[in-house]
Design a protein around this motif. Structure first.
Motif, short mmCIF file in Angstrom:
data_model
loop_
_atom_site.label_atom_id
_atom_site.label_comp_id
_atom_site.label_asym_id
_atom_site.label_seq_id
_atom_site.Cartn_x
_atom_site.Cartn_y
_atom_site.Cartn_z
N ARG A 33 0.80 -1.22 0.00
CA ARG A 33 0.00 0.00 0.00
C ARG A 33 0.84 1.28 0.00
O ARG A 33 0.29 2.35 -0.07
CB ARG A 33 -0.92 0.02 1.23
N GLY A 34 2.14 1.18 0.10
CA GLY A 34 2.94 2.40 0.15
C GLY A 34 4.42 2.10 0.29
O GLY A 34 4.84 0.92 0.25
N PRO A 35 5.22 3.14 0.45
CA PRO A 35 6.68 2.97 0.54
C PRO A 35 7.12 2.05 1.67
O PRO A 35 8.17 1.42 1.58
CB PRO A 35 7.18 4.41 0.76
N ARG A 36 6.32 1.95 2.75
CA ARG A 36 6.75 1.11 3.86
C ARG A 36 6.74 -0.37 3.51
O ARG A 36 7.31 -1.18 4.24
CB ARG A 36 5.85 1.36 5.08
N HIS A 37 6.12 -0.73 2.39
CA HIS A 37 6.10 -2.12 1.96
C HIS A 37 7.14 -2.40 0.86
O HIS A 37 7.21 -3.53 0.38
CB HIS A 37 4.71 -2.51 1.44
N TRP A 38 7.87 -1.37 0.46
CA TRP A 38 8.85 -1.57 -0.60
C TRP A 38 9.93 -2.56 -0.19
O TRP A 38 10.49 -3.26 -1.03
CB TRP A 38 9.48 -0.23 -0.98
N GLY A 39 10.26 -2.62 1.10
CA GLY A 39 11.27 -3.57 1.57
C GLY A 39 10.87 -5.00 1.28
O GLY A 39 11.70 -5.82 0.87
N VAL A 40 9.59 -5.33 1.48
CA VAL A 40 9.11 -6.68 1.20
C VAL A 40 9.20 -6.98 -0.29
O VAL A 40 9.62 -8.07 -0.70
CB VAL A 40 7.66 -6.83 1.69
#
Length: 254
Positions: free
Chosen positions: A181-188
């Protein structure tokens, strides 16, 4: 290249264009594009003639116009670039619908749109009438560097495998309640891409070892030696030769 591999651009048929050898069609399409590129942009009528030639090929191949038009969407980035040219180019300006546009930019935009669209349309017709395996064999027949042909072959053969692997990884994430849903999930997503790269690399090593164990020495065997007859070469050459005549008329009319 021993097994067939259909692709989404190919349209099954039994037309005279479908029956032409792949290497003859490759030469014809490449020559046609070269002629189109060599045509002066001021010869506007010539590009209309080229479009009619491609329409004739499409009719002979029984490829619906909608099939070709739908696949011209791939050139949208080039269209966007061409639209910007009249606004950013320098030189004398002219008013069009209340907008001040560069004359040289308008000509450049026309040049990109006309030649790019004709080149893409010719490529779409080539792909629509030639199976992917036949295209690769045609490149091999034209003595393209064997290493490049092999790289293209493996890309075609294992591209779908990697795409399926990525789909399974996406399903596995979503089944565990993950939704990006956003940049905080880019790591995954980055870890997913890394895992996919490692799995693809390991699969490539296993495939290479399996090929070597079966006698692979760096070259692929030719299983289909398609030879074009003089009549087939003449049929394939009709498109670029007619286009060449149009190009010469375009230059002489300036």
């Amino acid at each position: 290249m021993g097994a067939g591999h259909a692709h989404k651009l190919y349209r099954h048929g039994d037309s005279p264009v479908h029956r032409l050898p792949a290497h003859a069609k490759l030469v014809a399409a490449f020559s046609f594009v070269l002629v189109v590129v060599a045509t002066p942009r001021e010869a506007v009528w010539a590009f209309g003639a080229y479009a009619l030639l491609l329409a004739g090929v499409g009719a002979a191949a029984r490829v619906p116009p909608g099939f070709v038009l739908g696949r011209l969407v791939i050139e949208v980035p080039f269209v966007a670039f061409a639209v910007l040219l009249p606004f950013v180019a320098e030189g004398p300006r002219t008013d069009v619908l209340g907008l001040s546009l560069s004359e040289s930019g308008l000509w450049s935009a026309w040049n990109v749109l006309a030649k790019g669209t004709l080149g893409v349309a010719a490529s779409v017709l080539l792909a629509a009438t030639t199976e992917l395996r036949a295209l690769l064999l045609g490149l091999q027949r034209l003595r393209m560097p064997p290493l490049l042909v092999q790289i293209a072959t493996f890309m075609v053969r294992y591209g779908d495998v990697i795409a399926d692997e990525l789909r399974r990884m996406r399903i596995a994430r979503e089944s565990r309640g993950f939704t990006a849903r956003g940049p905080r999930h880019w790591g995954v997503l980055a870890r997913t891409a890394g895992a996919l790269f490692i799995r693809s690399y390991e699969r490539g090593e296993r495939v290479h070892l399996a090929m070597v164990s079966r006698g692979y020495t760096g070259t692929m065997p030719v299983v289909d030696r398609a030879v074009a007859t003089r009549a087939q070469w003449s049929s394939a050459a009709a498109l670029p030769l007619t286009a060449l005549a149009v190009c010469l008329l375009g230059w002489s009319s300036l």
